[in-house]
Design an enzyme around this catalytic site. Structure first.
Site, PDB file in Angstrom:
ATOM      1  N   LYS A  13      33.474  39.841  25.368  1.00  0.00           N
ATOM      2  CA  LYS A  13      33.334  40.563  26.640  1.00  0.00           C
ATOM      3  C   LYS A  13      33.487  42.073  26.458  1.00  0.00           C
ATOM      4  O   LYS A  13      32.676  42.846  26.959  1.00  0.00           O
ATOM      5  CB  LYS A  13      34.372  40.074  27.671  1.00  0.00           C
ATOM      6  CG  LYS A  13      34.190  38.639  28.120  1.00  0.00           C
ATOM      7  CD  LYS A  13      35.056  38.308  29.319  1.00  0.00           C
ATOM      8  CE  LYS A  13      36.550  38.401  29.048  1.00  0.00           C
ATOM      9  NZ  LYS A  13      37.047  37.407  28.071  1.00  0.00           N
ATOM     10  N   ARG A  88      40.234  36.553  37.517  1.00  0.00           N
ATOM     11  CA  ARG A  88      40.599  35.494  36.580  1.00  0.00           C
ATOM     12  C   ARG A  88      41.010  34.209  37.294  1.00  0.00           C
ATOM     13  O   ARG A  88      41.246  33.201  36.642  1.00  0.00           O
ATOM     14  CB  ARG A  88      41.768  35.973  35.727  1.00  0.00           C
ATOM     15  CG  ARG A  88      41.333  36.526  34.363  1.00  0.00           C
ATOM     16  CD  ARG A  88      42.506  36.492  33.503  1.00  0.00           C
ATOM     17  NE  ARG A  88      42.444  36.641  32.093  1.00  0.00           N
ATOM     18  CZ  ARG A  88      42.030  37.660  31.374  1.00  0.00           C
ATOM     19  NH1 ARG A  88      41.466  38.684  31.925  1.00  0.00           N
ATOM     20  NH2 ARG A  88      42.175  37.668  30.071  1.00  0.00           N
ATOM     21  N   ARG A 127      39.480  39.758  15.134  1.00  0.00           N
ATOM     22  CA  ARG A 127      39.879  40.905  15.962  1.00  0.00           C
ATOM     23  C   ARG A 127      41.334  41.291  15.678  1.00  0.00           C
ATOM     24  O   ARG A 127      41.696  42.446  15.700  1.00  0.00           O
ATOM     25  CB  ARG A 127      39.698  40.561  17.450  1.00  0.00           C
ATOM     26  CG  ARG A 127      40.016  41.723  18.365  1.00  0.00           C
ATOM     27  CD  ARG A 127      39.582  41.443  19.782  1.00  0.00           C
ATOM     28  NE  ARG A 127      40.386  40.426  20.418  1.00  0.00           N
ATOM     29  CZ  ARG A 127      40.108  39.911  21.609  1.00  0.00           C
ATOM     30  NH1 ARG A 127      39.042  40.293  22.271  1.00  0.00           N
ATOM     31  NH2 ARG A 127      40.895  39.004  22.149  1.00  0.00           N
ATOM     32  N   ARG A 133      46.082  43.235  18.015  1.00  0.00           N
ATOM     33  CA  ARG A 133      46.613  42.860  19.327  1.00  0.00           C
ATOM     34  C   ARG A 133      47.662  41.765  19.207  1.00  0.00           C
ATOM     35  O   ARG A 133      47.454  40.775  18.508  1.00  0.00           O
ATOM     36  CB  ARG A 133      45.470  42.357  20.224  1.00  0.00           C
ATOM     37  CG  ARG A 133      44.882  43.448  21.090  1.00  0.00           C
ATOM     38  CD  ARG A 133      43.703  42.947  21.865  1.00  0.00           C
ATOM     39  NE  ARG A 133      44.022  41.845  22.777  1.00  0.00           N
ATOM     40  CZ  ARG A 133      43.186  41.423  23.708  1.00  0.00           C
ATOM     41  NH1 ARG A 133      42.023  42.009  23.863  1.00  0.00           N
ATOM     42  NH2 ARG A 133      43.518  40.418  24.491  1.00  0.00           N
ATOM     43  N   ARG A 144      45.898  31.015  26.202  1.00  0.00           N
ATOM     44  CA  ARG A 144      44.901  31.797  26.954  1.00  0.00           C
ATOM     45  C   ARG A 144      43.679  30.946  27.280  1.00  0.00           C
ATOM     46  O   ARG A 144      43.113  31.032  28.369  1.00  0.00           O
ATOM     47  CB  ARG A 144      44.492  33.046  26.152  1.00  0.00           C
ATOM     48  CG  ARG A 144      45.588  34.108  26.184  1.00  0.00           C
ATOM     49  CD  ARG A 144      45.467  35.093  25.041  1.00  0.00           C
ATOM     50  NE  ARG A 144      44.281  35.926  25.118  1.00  0.00           N
ATOM     51  CZ  ARG A 144      43.766  36.584  24.077  1.00  0.00           C
ATOM     52  NH1 ARG A 144      44.335  36.494  22.886  1.00  0.00           N
ATOM     53  NH2 ARG A 144      42.713  37.324  24.216  1.00  0.00           N
TER      54      ARG A 144
HETATM   55  P1  AMP Z   1      42.082  40.510  28.144  1.00  0.00           P
HETATM   56  O1  AMP Z   1      42.054  41.834  27.445  1.00  0.00           O
HETATM   57  O2  AMP Z   1      41.123  40.451  29.307  1.00  0.00           O
HETATM   58  O3  AMP Z   1      41.924  39.365  27.198  1.00  0.00           O
HETATM   59  O4  AMP Z   1      43.530  40.351  28.785  1.00  0.00           O
HETATM   60  C1  AMP Z   1      44.695  40.334  27.991  1.00  0.00           C
HETATM   61  C2  AMP Z   1      45.881  39.826  28.806  1.00  0.00           C
HETATM   62  O5  AMP Z   1      46.126  40.711  29.912  1.00  0.00           O
HETATM   63  C3  AMP Z   1      45.696  38.460  29.438  1.00  0.00           C
HETATM   64  O6  AMP Z   1      45.985  37.408  28.540  1.00  0.00           O
HETATM   65  C4  AMP Z   1      46.686  38.528  30.599  1.00  0.00           C
HETATM   66  O7  AMP Z   1      48.015  38.408  30.134  1.00  0.00           O
HETATM   67  C5  AMP Z   1      46.509  39.965  31.076  1.00  0.00           C
HETATM   68  N1  AMP Z   1      45.420  40.085  32.074  1.00  0.00           N
HETATM   69  C6  AMP Z   1      44.229  40.738  31.909  1.00  0.00           C
HETATM   70  N2  AMP Z   1      43.488  40.674  33.021  1.00  0.00           N
HETATM   71  C7  AMP Z   1      44.216  39.957  33.924  1.00  0.00           C
HETATM   72  C8  AMP Z   1      43.978  39.535  35.265  1.00  0.00           C
HETATM   73  N3  AMP Z   1      42.827  39.823  35.897  1.00  0.00           N
HETATM   74  N4  AMP Z   1      44.952  38.828  35.880  1.00  0.00           N
HETATM   75  C9  AMP Z   1      46.112  38.537  35.259  1.00  0.00           C
HETATM   76  N5  AMP Z   1      46.397  38.879  34.003  1.00  0.00           N
HETATM   77  C10 AMP Z   1      45.464  39.598  33.319  1.00  0.00           C
END
Ligand code: AMP
Length: 188
Positions: A13, A88, A127, A133, A144
């Site tokens: 993404k 989400r 990654r 990360r 996740r």
């Molecule tokens: P991502 O970079 O989108 O994979 O997000 C990394 C982490 O940030 C996720 O595993 C959640 O802990 C948190 N996170 C990101 N976006 C959201 C969202 N829209 N709602 C809740 N938690 C989020």
């Protein structure tokens, strides 16, 4: 044009979001990036959410709304937004509708990057090497993925029923996947 980019962790993404934003002059809103910036800054909010983000669990909808509003208020790109990693869950999709109404914007499409589960782990582990990360490891990935399947995947049907879904095969070279996306977006 306003778009959502949906897909499981490791689907690519972030990479595709940057390319789409460049081609269509959209503002990238990644809630994951905003949350990581917050934790790096060691603000009170950042310290509060650090362990949640690192465990792969979802941060509360209230916090997400707060950081989103702050970002949108400080950004006046009239050309549109690409939401990456948001919504989400169902409640967040309703929050997005409300937010869009408030700024008189409409949602034009929801890109769903489709990648099979085995490939996701390979990509995530790669990654981890590149970006380091804290939530890119096998155990957190399983969490996740579970959360994605339970809370986020149901959104696909909702957007399909609203005729907004753009399903893209996410397997292949970065530019090849990007071309598939562009072709669909150009015909919107
Ligand atoms: P991502 O970079 O989108 O994979 O997000 C990394 C982490 O940030 C996720 O595993 C959640 O802990 C948190 N996170 C990101 N976006 C959201 C969202 N829209 N709602 C809740 N938690 C989020």
């Amino acid at each position: 044009m306003n778009l959502i980019l949906l897909g499981p962790p490791g689907a690519g993404k972030g990479t595709q979001a940057l390319k789409i934003c460049k081609s269509f002059n959209l503002t990238h809103i990644s809630t994951g990036d905003l949350l990581r910036d917050e934790t790096k800054s060691e603000s009170e909010l950042g310290n509060q959410i650090k362990s949640i983000v690192e465990s792969g669990n979802l941060v509360s909808n209230e916090i997400i709304l707060k950081i989103l509003k702050k970002f949108i208020d400080g950004n006046n790109n009239q050309n549109g937004f690409l939401f990456d990693g948001f919504p989400r869950n169902k409640e967040q999709s309703l929050l997005l509708n409300k937010l869009m109404n408030e700024i008189n914007f409409k949602l034009d499409g929801v890109i769903m990057l489709d990648v099979n589960k085995d490939l996701l782990l390979d990509r995530i582990l790669k990654r981890k090497k590149d970006e380091g990360r804290a939530d890119d490891n096998e155990e957190v990935l399983q969490n996740r993925l579970r959360i994605y399947l339970e809370e986020t995947q149901p959104l696909i049907e909702i957007y399909e029923n609203e005729n907004l879904l753009i399903k893209i095969d996410g397997v292949g070279e970065i530019n090849q996947v990007n071309q598939r996306i562009n072709t669909r977006l150009e015909s919107l």
